[in-house]
Design a protein around this motif. Sequence first.
Motif, PDB file in Angstrom:
ATOM      1  N   ASP A 207      51.647 -14.930  56.932  1.00 21.54           N
ATOM      2  CA  ASP A 207      51.067 -13.741  56.297  1.00 21.54           C
ATOM      3  C   ASP A 207      49.625 -14.043  55.922  1.00 21.54           C
ATOM      4  O   ASP A 207      49.360 -14.821  54.997  1.00 21.54           O
ATOM      5  N   LEU A 208      48.699 -13.408  56.619  1.00 20.86           N
ATOM      6  CA  LEU A 208      47.274 -13.640  56.363  1.00 20.86           C
ATOM      7  C   LEU A 208      46.823 -13.065  55.027  1.00 20.86           C
ATOM      8  O   LEU A 208      45.764 -13.417  54.529  1.00 20.86           O
ATOM      9  N   SER A 209      47.625 -12.157  54.450  1.00 19.54           N
ATOM     10  CA  SER A 209      47.219 -11.486  53.213  1.00 19.54           C
ATOM     11  C   SER A 209      47.550 -12.284  51.952  1.00 19.54           C
ATOM     12  O   SER A 209      47.122 -11.902  50.862  1.00 19.54           O
ATOM     13  N   LEU A 210      48.327 -13.362  52.076  1.00 22.88           N
ATOM     14  CA  LEU A 210      48.669 -14.163  50.902  1.00 22.88           C
ATOM     15  C   LEU A 210      47.413 -14.786  50.295  1.00 22.88           C
ATOM     16  O   LEU A 210      46.509 -15.186  51.028  1.00 22.88           O
ATOM     17  N   PRO A 211      47.355 -14.910  48.970  1.00 25.60           N
ATOM     18  CA  PRO A 211      46.167 -15.499  48.323  1.00 25.60           C
ATOM     19  C   PRO A 211      45.823 -16.889  48.857  1.00 25.60           C
ATOM     20  O   PRO A 211      44.645 -17.192  49.085  1.00 25.60           O
ATOM     21  N   THR A 212      46.842 -17.745  49.087  1.00 26.19           N
ATOM     22  CA  THR A 212      46.575 -19.091  49.594  1.00 26.19           C
ATOM     23  C   THR A 212      45.987 -19.034  51.000  1.00 26.19           C
ATOM     24  O   THR A 212      45.038 -19.771  51.313  1.00 26.19           O
ATOM     25  N   SER A 213      46.531 -18.167  51.848  1.00 26.08           N
ATOM     26  CA  SER A 213      46.004 -18.019  53.216  1.00 26.08           C
ATOM     27  C   SER A 213      44.548 -17.597  53.185  1.00 26.08           C
ATOM     28  O   SER A 213      43.702 -18.159  53.909  1.00 26.08           O
TER      29      SER A 213
ATOM     30  N   GLY B 267      36.396 -35.665  56.291  1.00 24.11           N
ATOM     31  CA  GLY B 267      37.449 -36.660  56.413  1.00 24.11           C
ATOM     32  C   GLY B 267      38.756 -36.206  55.796  1.00 24.11           C
ATOM     33  O   GLY B 267      38.809 -35.262  55.005  1.00 24.11           O
ATOM     34  N   LYS B 268      39.830 -36.908  56.178  1.00 20.16           N
ATOM     35  CA  LYS B 268      41.177 -36.504  55.769  1.00 20.16           C
ATOM     36  C   LYS B 268      41.397 -36.644  54.269  1.00 20.16           C
ATOM     37  O   LYS B 268      41.992 -35.766  53.635  1.00 20.16           O
ATOM     38  N   ARG B 269      40.922 -37.747  53.678  1.00 18.42           N
ATOM     39  CA  ARG B 269      41.177 -37.987  52.255  1.00 18.42           C
ATOM     40  C   ARG B 269      40.596 -36.875  51.398  1.00 18.42           C
ATOM     41  O   ARG B 269      41.290 -36.322  50.531  1.00 18.42           O
ATOM     42  N   ARG B 270      39.350 -36.499  51.650  1.00 17.32           N
ATOM     43  CA  ARG B 270      38.715 -35.459  50.831  1.00 17.32           C
ATOM     44  C   ARG B 270      39.330 -34.093  51.092  1.00 17.32           C
ATOM     45  O   ARG B 270      39.449 -33.266  50.189  1.00 17.32           O
ATOM     46  N   PHE B 271      39.734 -33.841  52.352  1.00 20.08           N
ATOM     47  CA  PHE B 271      40.384 -32.564  52.676  1.00 20.08           C
ATOM     48  C   PHE B 271      41.698 -32.423  51.911  1.00 20.08           C
ATOM     49  O   PHE B 271      41.977 -31.375  51.313  1.00 20.08           O
ATOM     50  N   LEU B 272      42.510 -33.490  51.904  1.00 18.64           N
ATOM     51  CA  LEU B 272      43.804 -33.432  51.223  1.00 18.64           C
ATOM     52  C   LEU B 272      43.640 -33.402  49.703  1.00 18.64           C
ATOM     53  O   LEU B 272      44.409 -32.734  49.010  1.00 18.64           O
ATOM     54  N   GLU B 273      42.651 -34.106  49.194  1.00 18.07           N
ATOM     55  CA  GLU B 273      42.384 -34.058  47.755  1.00 18.07           C
ATOM     56  C   GLU B 273      42.026 -32.650  47.299  1.00 18.07           C
ATOM     57  O   GLU B 273      42.341 -32.243  46.180  1.00 18.07           O
ATOM     58  N   LYS B 274      41.381 -31.931  48.186  1.00 23.69           N
ATOM     59  CA  LYS B 274      40.956 -30.561  47.855  1.00 23.69           C
ATOM     60  C   LYS B 274      42.130 -29.590  47.840  1.00 23.69           C
ATOM     61  O   LYS B 274      42.215 -28.705  46.974  1.00 23.69           O
ATOM     62  N   TRP B 275      43.083 -29.748  48.805  1.00 29.77           N
ATOM     63  CA  TRP B 275      44.093 -28.708  48.994  1.00 29.77           C
ATOM     64  C   TRP B 275      45.491 -29.057  48.514  1.00 29.77           C
ATOM     65  O   TRP B 275      46.289 -28.153  48.267  1.00 29.77           O
ATOM     66  N   ARG B 276      45.817 -30.329  48.360  1.00 30.94           N
ATOM     67  CA  ARG B 276      47.197 -30.676  48.020  1.00 30.94           C
ATOM     68  C   ARG B 276      47.594 -30.416  46.565  1.00 30.94           C
ATOM     69  O   ARG B 276      48.777 -30.215  46.295  1.00 30.94           O
ATOM     70  N   PRO B 277      46.677 -30.403  45.597  1.00 29.36           N
ATOM     71  CA  PRO B 277      47.095 -30.060  44.224  1.00 29.36           C
ATOM     72  C   PRO B 277      47.795 -28.704  44.173  1.00 29.36           C
ATOM     73  O   PRO B 277      47.418 -27.770  44.884  1.00 29.36           O
ATOM     74  N   ARG B 278      48.804 -28.593  43.320  1.00 31.12           N
ATOM     75  CA  ARG B 278      49.646 -27.397  43.261  1.00 31.12           C
ATOM     76  C   ARG B 278      48.843 -26.134  43.007  1.00 31.12           C
ATOM     77  O   ARG B 278      49.114 -25.077  43.572  1.00 31.12           O
ATOM     78  N   ARG B 279      47.815 -26.230  42.174  1.00 28.72           N
ATOM     79  CA  ARG B 279      47.029 -25.036  41.834  1.00 28.72           C
ATOM     80  C   ARG B 279      46.262 -24.506  43.035  1.00 28.72           C
ATOM     81  O   ARG B 279      45.870 -23.356  43.076  1.00 28.72           O
ATOM     82  N   ARG B 280      46.036 -25.382  44.033  1.00 30.24           N
ATOM     83  CA  ARG B 280      45.305 -24.953  45.215  1.00 30.24           C
ATOM     84  C   ARG B 280      46.222 -24.544  46.362  1.00 30.24           C
ATOM     85  O   ARG B 280      45.950 -23.600  47.079  1.00 30.24           O
ATOM     86  N   CYS B 281      47.331 -25.308  46.545  1.00 32.38           N
ATOM     87  CA  CYS B 281      48.159 -25.045  47.736  1.00 32.38           C
ATOM     88  C   CYS B 281      49.030 -23.803  47.578  1.00 32.38           C
ATOM     89  O   CYS B 281      49.498 -23.249  48.567  1.00 32.38           O
ATOM     90  N   GLY B 282      49.255 -23.336  46.348  1.00 33.13           N
ATOM     91  CA  GLY B 282      49.942 -22.070  46.134  1.00 33.13           C
ATOM     92  C   GLY B 282      51.286 -21.987  46.825  1.00 33.13           C
ATOM     93  O   GLY B 282      52.180 -22.802  46.587  1.00 33.13           O
ATOM     94  N   GLN B 283      51.425 -20.999  47.741  1.00 31.15           N
ATOM     95  CA  GLN B 283      52.700 -20.772  48.430  1.00 31.15           C
ATOM     96  C   GLN B 283      52.950 -21.776  49.563  1.00 31.15           C
ATOM     97  O   GLN B 283      54.029 -21.819  50.130  1.00 31.15           O
ATOM     98  N   TRP B 284      51.936 -22.573  49.925  1.00 28.10           N
ATOM     99  CA  TRP B 284      52.085 -23.536  51.016  1.00 28.10           C
ATOM    100  C   TRP B 284      52.595 -24.874  50.493  1.00 28.10           C
ATOM    101  O   TRP B 284      52.306 -25.270  49.374  1.00 28.10           O
ATOM    102  N   ARG B 285      53.341 -25.599  51.324  1.00 22.44           N
ATOM    103  CA  ARG B 285      53.789 -26.945  50.973  1.00 22.44           C
ATOM    104  C   ARG B 285      52.641 -27.938  51.182  1.00 22.44           C
ATOM    105  O   ARG B 285      51.862 -27.790  52.135  1.00 22.44           O
ATOM    106  N   PRO B 286      52.527 -28.968  50.336  1.00 17.81           N
ATOM    107  CA  PRO B 286      51.445 -29.951  50.505  1.00 17.81           C
ATOM    108  C   PRO B 286      51.430 -30.597  51.889  1.00 17.81           C
ATOM    109  O   PRO B 286      50.362 -30.894  52.432  1.00 17.81           O
ATOM    110  N   GLN B 287      52.637 -30.812  52.480  1.00 23.13           N
ATOM    111  CA  GLN B 287      52.703 -31.456  53.801  1.00 23.13           C
ATOM    112  C   GLN B 287      52.032 -30.612  54.886  1.00 23.13           C
ATOM    113  O   GLN B 287      51.625 -31.121  55.930  1.00 23.13           O
ATOM    114  N   LYS B 288      51.928 -29.328  54.631  1.00 21.23           N
ATOM    115  CA  LYS B 288      51.344 -28.421  55.626  1.00 21.23           C
ATOM    116  C   LYS B 288      49.878 -28.761  55.892  1.00 21.23           C
ATOM    117  O   LYS B 288      49.402 -28.640  57.023  1.00 21.23           O
ATOM    118  N   PHE B 289      49.191 -29.216  54.867  1.00 18.79           N
ATOM    119  CA  PHE B 289      47.773 -29.525  55.023  1.00 18.79           C
ATOM    120  C   PHE B 289      47.564 -30.785  55.865  1.00 18.79           C
ATOM    121  O   PHE B 289      46.585 -30.896  56.602  1.00 18.79           O
TER     122      PHE B 289
END
Length: 204
Positions: free
Chosen positions: A85-91, A108-130
């Motif tokens: 769903d492209l309309s979801l806030p996380t998407s 790089g991977k470390r900074r990308f994951l640090e940005k998106w894996r925290p719960r407040r950022r990943c929202g409806q997505w699972r951390p593994q998805k990133f």
Amino acid sequence: QAVCNNRKTLPGGINKTDQKDAYSVFDLLCQGKFFLPVVRDPELQAAYRMMQRHMALKKRVSRIRNQLRQAIHLAFPELNPLISDLSLPTSLRFLMANPTPRSIRYNGKRRFLEKWRPRRRCGQWRPQKFELIYDLAGKSIGLKDPHRIYEFEIKTLAQDLADAVEKSKMWLHKAIELLEPRADYQLLLQLPRMGKPTAAAILT
């Protein structure tokens, strides 16, 4: 439109004349095939206009969503199946920040994951998805984007989609707010599986 279609059924072919138009109107009136004008009280008229804007924005949301899918398909086709769903806030947050393989792998991977894996950022997505997205970005078959045209297009469309979704909800909420005190609206809500948006649409 009704007069035009009815005229084609009359003797004399499809030729249009003032006389045939007048007779076609008369024929429809005799058959009872016409609508009486709808008279709404001021409250319903206001809610009707709000629902019109809501429905127009819903069409705009659908159109922008299709354009966004097409742009992602060109730039990063592996990403499309991962966003149901492209309309979801996380998407929308993700697409406004890192919509292309280049933008994902840039720091790089470390900074990308640090940005998106925290719960407040990943929202409806699972951390593994990133992690999966980052790995797919490294071997994507999407078109190269040296001038970052696709990145700009996707970010802009995602912002437009977010705005349209928010405005559509706002007009719907205002219409429901106006109708909720009415007895006829509350009566509709008593029907099985009748939600507030559907009741507002029926009433207006």
